[in-house]
Design an enzyme around this catalytic site. Structure first.
Site, PDB file in Angstrom:
ATOM      1  CB  SER A  31      60.068 -21.330  12.485  1.00 24.70           C
ATOM      2  OG  SER A  31      60.076 -20.290  13.536  1.00 24.70           O
ATOM      3  CE  LYS A  32      59.436 -25.418  13.350  1.00 21.34           C
ATOM      4  NZ  LYS A  32      60.892 -24.631  13.406  1.00 21.34           N
ATOM      5  NE  ARG A  33      60.523 -18.127  16.251  1.00 18.56           N
ATOM      6  CZ  ARG A  33      60.734 -16.802  15.866  1.00 18.56           C
ATOM      7  NH1 ARG A  33      60.090 -15.862  16.237  1.00 18.56           N
ATOM      8  NH2 ARG A  33      61.747 -16.517  15.054  1.00 18.56           N
TER       9      ARG A  33
END
Length: 485
Positions: A254-256
């Site tokens: 995911s984005k993180r």
RNA sequence: GGCCCGUUGGUCAAGUGGUUAAGACACCGCCCUUUCAAGGCGGAGUCACGAGUUCAAUUCUCGUACGGGUCACCA
């Protein structure tokens, strides 16, 4: 006499946002399975969720597939024998097939409101699996009447209440589940659109898909699709479920975890070819082969679903970095030079500089394109000097000796006739001989004088080349001046 | 929680009923070198655990643990 059926795969993204690495990998494997068997690869847009539709997402899909070289044989933009290739344009088909299932008793209209369903979920007590099947046993004639009267409804699949369903997956092998675990899933939503769960079966069959390739998150719904195929009397395709791609913490990417969409990675300075190579080897490996750099063309030849792993794979940026370096070094020089120029031009602004030498020097040092500005900052701006920059233990160099050396060098450099690599190199070599100094000392002193930085891309002559005569001499003078004071 | 799936070094992974268990990234060291890289050479490090089958299990079976997926009028 039977003709072997031609392998056909499809990439079926929904236009709900960015092209995620996971999606791209599915597309890649779908493409490779088709190509490796001389088959066809088609693109289908699954836009049955009107609420999540994102403007421009379809264009991003085309763009990404194109720059990656994953060209499709059939699709919305180029047509084909089984179009249309956009689900929202196929609505009439789904309702026809749904009607057929209702007529044969494999599906039924359900009139439950979303409110009732929401209440139902809140009821912790009940242990039912999914929908409680309240509408399942409404008399068909009455149900048909209510539908005809315009009462809002969905169409649900009537799952067998006992027995089990078994299917075989190319990657995961034979999987069996109890039918009682399966929910009476919705086939047609109340807005008349099909759910993915229904549309994928209809379209894959109609489009003659032989290998259904998708992420392993669909593994647990596959039995329901098998029951659907059976209800229609259709042949069940070969399933190829792909292991998930996870982040460095083992969680779903995911984005993180950093950039996880294709376009973000490109923006970060990764080459599409490197990204493709990287994700090809995430969850797959060619057996008995230790090489890892493969072009798309080469992958098409050696790819086999047999090499696909079951376990989720961690997306490691370290490896991507390495891959990208490999690809940068293999780029034709002209192409690489153009990339460097595009980035460097605006930074040098009006100042002249030697692109060829810069590109040459950078080639072995750059990990990703976006590193370049910072790497060449010392070339585009004059950084402040510090005495200790000139200190080099191995070359036995310090600020004082550097000062002497630079003063010796200055007149020689100022009178040099041709400012090029060979001349400068020869001149510096000669200077060493005359003064009896070590090359490392002279080169080191000059390099720091020109760069005002300890670590630089390239050596003294290269830096002098890139800066050009005027700027190089100006910096030399500035360094001498600084060391004096 | 139910169901499904998985587990070879930190990561990607090859592979096998008997092997010194490949290779790559990252890491460490050395060489080379006008710095830093690149390149070359070398090093450390793995079959999750417990039973069972077997002359022999990393490999086959069953459990356990851990991880993941899925249980939407999303795909």
């Amino acid at each position: 006499m039977f003709m072997a059926k031609i392998t056909k795969t499809r990439f079926a993204p929904s236009p709900t946002g960015i092209m995620h690495i996971g999606n791209l990998r599915s597309a890649l494997y779908e493409y490779l399975i088709a190509r490796s068997e001389g088959g066809k690869f088609l693109l289908r847009i699954e836009d049955t969720d009107r609420e999540r539709y994102v403007e421009g997402a379809v264009e991003a899909i085309y763009r990404t597939l194109d720059v990656c070289g994953l060209h499709h044989d059939e699709g919305p933009d180029i047509g084909g024998p089984n179009g249309p290739y956009v689900q929202s344009e196929r609505l009439h088909l789904y309702s026809e097939y749904a009607d057929q299932l209702v007529a044969s008793g494999h599906a039924y209209p359900c009139f439950c409101s979303v409110e009732r369903l929401a209440d139902m979920w809140e009821d912790e007590e009940t242990e039912f699996i999914g929908y409680d099947r309240r509408c399942r046993d409404i008399d068909p004639a009455i149900a048909a009447h209510r539908v005809a009267a315009g009462e809002p409804h969905v169409i649900r699949q009537r799952m067998p209440l006992d027995g089990e369903t078994t299917f075989s997956d190319e990657v995961y092998g034979v999987i069996t589940v109890m039918n009682q675990e399966l929910e009476d899933q919705i086939l047609i939503k109340s807005d008349g659109y099909p759910t993915y769960n229904f549309a994928n079966v209809i379209d894959d069959h109609l489009m003659e898909i032989t290998h259904v390739v998708r992420g392993s998150e669909y593994l647990s719904s596959t039995p329901k699709y098998c029951i659907l195929y059976d209800a229609f009397g259709w042949e069940i395709p070969t399933f190829v479920h792909l292991p998930l791609i996870v982040g460095e913490d083992g969680k779903k990417l995911s984005k993180r975890h950093g950039s996880t969409s294709f376009e973000e990675l490109v923006k970060d300075g990764y080459l599409p070819e490197a990204i493709i190579n990287m994700i090809a080897f995430l969850g797959w490996a060619p057996g008995g082969e230790t090489r890892e750099i493969f072009s798309l063309d080469e992958l098409e030849k050696i790819f086999s679903a047999k090499g696909i792993n079951k376990a989720p794979a961690v997306f490691a940026y370290d490896k991507l970095n390495w891959m990208n370096e490999q690809y940068i070094r293999r780029l034709p020089f002209e192409k690489w030079r153009a990339m460097v120029k595009e980035i460097a031009d605006p930074l040098f602004d009006e100042k002249k500089y030697d692109v060829d030498t810069l590109a040459h020097v950078l080639r072995e040092r750059v990990t990703k394109l976006s590193d370049i500005p910072e790497m060449i900052r010392f070339l585009t701006e004059r950084l402040p000097y510090e005495r200790e920059l000139f200190f080099n233990k191995r070359a036995k160099l310090d600020a004082d000796s550097a000062s002497v050396i630079l003063n010796e060098l200055r007149p020689k450099l100022e009178t040099v006739a041709v400012w090029d690599e060979t001349t400068l190199s020869a001149l510096l070599g000669q200077a060493c001989e005359e003064t009896g100094r070590k090359k490392g000392q002279v080169m080191g002193a000059l390099r720091v004088a020109l760069a005002a930085q300890r670590v630089t891309s390239g050596g003294a002559t290269e830096t002098a080349m890139i800066l050009g005569r005027e700027e190089a001499l100006a910096r030399l003078a500035a360094a001498i001046d600084y060391l004096k004071g």
